[in-house]
Design a protein around this motif. Structure first.
Motif, PDB file in Angstrom:
ATOM      1  N   VAL A 262     107.605 -50.585  23.193  1.00 46.74           N
ATOM      2  CA  VAL A 262     108.837 -50.819  22.947  1.00 46.74           C
ATOM      3  C   VAL A 262     109.203 -50.406  21.507  1.00 46.74           C
ATOM      4  N   VAL A 263     110.360 -50.072  21.318  1.00 47.70           N
ATOM      5  CA  VAL A 263     110.764 -49.485  19.896  1.00 47.70           C
ATOM      6  C   VAL A 263     111.569 -50.763  19.307  1.00 47.70           C
ATOM      7  N   ARG A 264     110.852 -51.485  18.249  1.00 40.32           N
ATOM      8  CA  ARG A 264     111.212 -52.737  17.719  1.00 40.32           C
ATOM      9  C   ARG A 264     112.643 -52.874  17.297  1.00 40.32           C
ATOM     10  N   GLU A 265     112.860 -51.510  16.426  1.00 32.71           N
ATOM     11  CA  GLU A 265     114.212 -51.712  15.687  1.00 32.71           C
ATOM     12  C   GLU A 265     115.566 -51.588  17.098  1.00 32.71           C
ATOM     13  N   LYS A 266     115.131 -50.979  18.117  1.00 32.32           N
ATOM     14  CA  LYS A 266     116.249 -50.840  19.052  1.00 32.32           C
ATOM     15  C   LYS A 266     116.427 -52.139  19.986  1.00 32.32           C
ATOM     16  N   LEU A 267     115.228 -52.837  20.232  1.00 26.54           N
ATOM     17  CA  LEU A 267     115.152 -53.955  21.021  1.00 26.54           C
ATOM     18  C   LEU A 267     115.656 -55.278  20.033  1.00 26.54           C
ATOM     19  N   GLU A 268     115.379 -55.409  18.862  1.00 25.28           N
ATOM     20  CA  GLU A 268     115.889 -56.366  17.864  1.00 25.28           C
ATOM     21  C   GLU A 268     117.175 -56.526  17.572  1.00 25.28           C
TER      22      GLU A 268
ATOM     23  N   ASP B 162     116.866 -65.499  23.143  1.00 30.71           N
ATOM     24  CA  ASP B 162     115.784 -65.848  22.291  1.00 30.71           C
ATOM     25  C   ASP B 162     115.240 -64.651  21.781  1.00 30.71           C
ATOM     26  N   ASN B 163     115.763 -64.509  20.319  1.00 34.18           N
ATOM     27  CA  ASN B 163     115.261 -62.971  19.835  1.00 34.18           C
ATOM     28  C   ASN B 163     113.867 -63.021  19.114  1.00 34.18           C
ATOM     29  N   ARG B 164     113.115 -64.336  19.526  1.00 38.82           N
ATOM     30  CA  ARG B 164     111.860 -64.160  19.130  1.00 38.82           C
ATOM     31  C   ARG B 164     110.770 -63.441  19.870  1.00 38.82           C
ATOM     32  N   PHE B 165     110.690 -62.394  19.718  1.00 41.06           N
ATOM     33  CA  PHE B 165     109.833 -61.381  20.895  1.00 41.06           C
ATOM     34  C   PHE B 165     108.525 -61.524  20.471  1.00 41.06           C
ATOM     35  N   PRO B 166     107.502 -61.471  21.685  1.00 40.65           N
ATOM     36  CA  PRO B 166     106.110 -61.750  21.304  1.00 40.65           C
ATOM     37  C   PRO B 166     105.653 -60.500  20.999  1.00 40.65           C
TER      38      PRO B 166
END
Length: 71
Positions: free
Chosen positions: A13-19, A28-32
């Motif tokens: 998962v590309v962090r910048e695109k998901l966040e 909830d945007n606190r992703f594991p």
């Protein structure tokens, strides 16, 4: 990116695109950490989404193809 992701692909998962996504703002945007630090396998695709199963004891999840990067 999205063209390379298909059923059976290993992805991360590309962090910048998901966040910064609409999905993150709607829940909830606190992703594991495993989402960004481990690989997942695409089990199914439909439209602009892929169902990804990570190799941890959690259920799979649907993610947009542009949020994934082939490994």
């Amino acid at each position: 990116m999205a063209g390379k992701v298909k059923k059976g692909s290993l992805v991360r998962v590309v962090r910048e695109k998901l966040e910064n996504s609409l999905e993150a703002m709607a829940s909830d945007n606190r992703f594991p950490s495993y989402l960004f630090e481990s690989k997942g396998e695409v089990l199914e695709t439909e439209g602009d989404y892929a169902f990804v199963k990570f190799y941890v004891a959690t259920p799979g999840m649907w993610l947009r193809l542009d949020q994934l990067e082939a490994r």
